[in-house]
Scaffold this active site. Structure first.
Site, mmCIF file in Angstrom:
data_model
loop_
_atom_site.group_PDB
_atom_site.id
_atom_site.type_symbol
_atom_site.label_atom_id
_atom_site.label_comp_id
_atom_site.label_asym_id
_atom_site.label_seq_id
_atom_site.Cartn_x
_atom_site.Cartn_y
_atom_site.Cartn_z
ATOM 1 N N GLU A 177 0.821 -1.222 0.000
ATOM 2 C CA GLU A 177 0.000 0.000 0.000
ATOM 3 C C GLU A 177 0.852 1.267 0.000
ATOM 4 O OE1 GLU A 177 -3.708 0.188 0.274
ATOM 5 O OE2 GLU A 177 -3.437 -1.809 -0.567
ATOM 6 N N HIS A 254 -4.717 1.668 7.106
ATOM 7 C CA HIS A 254 -3.302 1.962 6.869
ATOM 8 C C HIS A 254 -2.681 2.450 8.182
ATOM 9 C CE1 HIS A 254 -4.427 2.936 2.442
ATOM 10 N NE2 HIS A 254 -3.841 1.770 2.479
ATOM 11 N N CYS A 372 -2.863 11.365 3.655
ATOM 12 C CA CYS A 372 -3.126 10.438 2.540
ATOM 13 C C CYS A 372 -2.881 11.121 1.206
ATOM 14 C CB CYS A 372 -4.570 9.985 2.544
ATOM 15 S SG CYS A 372 -5.090 9.178 4.034
#
Ligand code: SUG
Length: 448
Positions: A177, A254, A372
């Site tokens: 990720e 995450h 993000c």
């Protein structure tokens, strides 16, 4: 060697919408189906870039991806003209409009997930390494890897200074990720330490601390180890903590939902990693006594609040005077416990001296806070000047991008609009223009 960190923000794409695609991402599921404003989202993102640049921090931009991805729909067997492909995908007898929603997602805006970056100072061969994330855990995000690699290769084109790797191979075994699970810490006179976190094991026995049972763990331990190898990180400076399974089950899909680090400072929730105390001891040993951790317990800040208000999904930025500031979402000010935690950080005698809050609601409602939206890339002066693309923020570029968004983006988008072939055309035209503004050449399928 003088170096500076640049925040490469993802420019929000023209199909930004709420499709409820991310199982385990509480905000994405909660806002599924609500109308979105692609224009509003893109302007909020650009306002953040302008603000970061105004603090004297390095800022740059990465372009959105081509959406809907007609290439994906064709690879899944839909045939005919673009219009026919879209019409079929919008009324598939089994999946209904699911494939259309997937292939239209603007999720590439969250560039923390675009890649993992190992700066040249930390890599054995002295080059900067970028490993585009394969994002295999979510189908709509797995579509990003190919374009991300093309875009990064267009920008970081000088092979003597940069290596843009292929995304990790395979299906779920090396599920990666990107920087959302990577934290680089450093302290004066000490080499940097890389935290490469993961949520599950692909091979062998399950980890002793267990794995999440409600939501998926997106990153594998094997992927995190491969990233350290590819980035040529000294084995003694790489740590591989496990994301806490209870944290993932609470919505921390995450690491950056429950932790953020910069320089010698780490802000984290006790459910960010398993065995937090041992991890902090190890970091102190590697970074020395100047290392500071601000640990929020469940009692101080319940994980539900942390997931809803995203205080850890802040950008922790070093300012030109050497102090640090927190760039948090507005939601972290509205939630009293998140606010109190950030206040504690600022009021301590540590390096973090201030906090700013920004309205990023369009992105937040899909689970994407300030952290993000950016990929951190540390560039030495010579590396910065080797980049010819016009991706570094300055006022003329900012103004041009705002005008471009205002010209091309719709103000309102709902699920049904995704089937409109005019939307696909409008986006191709807009992105074609964007590649000229950014001087990155042809990176999209429709430009081939
Ligand atoms: O992968 N949301 C993204 C949010 C990514 C946030 N990134 C970091 N934490 N670094 C995701 O879950 C939602 C799309 C939708 O439902 O329409 C989405 O993909």
């Amino acid at each position: 060697m003088p170096a500076r960190e640049y925040n490469f923000d993802g420019l929000v794409g023209p199909t930004h919408n709420y499709a409820g695609l991310s199982h385990g991402n509480v905000a994405s599921l909660a806002h599924s189906g609500q109308p979105a404003s692609p224009r509003g989202a893109a302007l909020q993102g650009l306002a953040k870039m302008r603000f970061v640049a105004s603090l004297g921090v390095g800022q740059a931009v990465l372009p959105p991806h081509e959406r809907p991805s007609l290439r994906t729909l064709r690879r899944l067997g839909f045939r005919g003209s673009d219009e026919e492909v879209l019409a079929q995908a919008a009324r598939d007898p089994e999946l209904k409009d699911q494939l259309l929603r997937i292939s239209s997602s603007a999720a590439a805006m969250w560039t923390a997930n675009a890649a993992t970056c190992i700066p040249s100072a930390d890599a054995a061969d002295g080059r900067l390494h970028l490993i585009p994330a394969n994002l295999t855990a979510m189908f709509h995000r797995s579509l990003e890897a190919e374009t991300t690699a093309r875009v990064l290769r267009a920008i970081f084109a000088d092979g003597k200074k940069f290596e843009v790797h292929d995304p990790l191979p395979g299906g779920g075994h090396f599920a990666d990720e990107g920087a959302a699970n990577h934290t680089r810490l450093f302290a004066a006179d000490r080499e940097a330490v890389h935290l490469l976190a993961w949520g599950r094991c692909a091979f062998g026995d399950p980890p002793p601390g267990g794995e999440p049972s409600v939501y998926p763990a997106r990153q594998t331990r094997e992927a995190s180890h491969a990233l350290a190898r590819l980035g040529q990180v000294d084995g003694a400076r790489a740590l591989f903590p496990q994301q806490h399974p209870i944290g993932i089950d609470a919505g921390a899909f995450h690491t950056d939902v429950l932790a953020v680090g910069n320089g010698n400072v780490l802000l984290l929730h006790e459910l960010a990693f398993l065995e937090v105390a041992a991890l902090l001891d190890k970091l102190r040993a590697l970074l020395g006594e100047s290392f500071v951790a601000f640990l929020a317990t469940e009692r101080e800040l319940p994980v539900v609040s942390a997931v809803a208000a995203y205080p850890f999904n802040s950008q922790l930025l070093t300012l030109p005077d050497g102090s640090m500031t927190i760039l948090a979402p507005e939601e972290a000010r509205e939630d009293p416990r998140a606010r109190a935690f950030l206040q504690r950080v600022i009021e301590s005698d540590g390096p973090v001296k201030s906090a700013h809050h920004l309205d990023l609601r369009e992105s937040m409602e899909n689970g994407g806070g300030p952290a993000c939206l950016r990929q951190r890339i540390v560039l030495q002066d010579g590396e910065r000047s080797a980049i010819e693309a016009r991706v570094f923020w300055d006022e003329p570029l900012g103004a041009e991008l705002e005008a471009w968004v205002s010209r091309h983006y719709r103000d309102r988008l709902v699920g049904e609009d995704l089937a409109d072939p005019r939307l696909a055309r409008e986006n191709m035209q807009a992105l074609d223009e964007l590649t000229r503004i950014l001087r990155i050449g042809s990176v999209y399928d429709f430009q081939k």
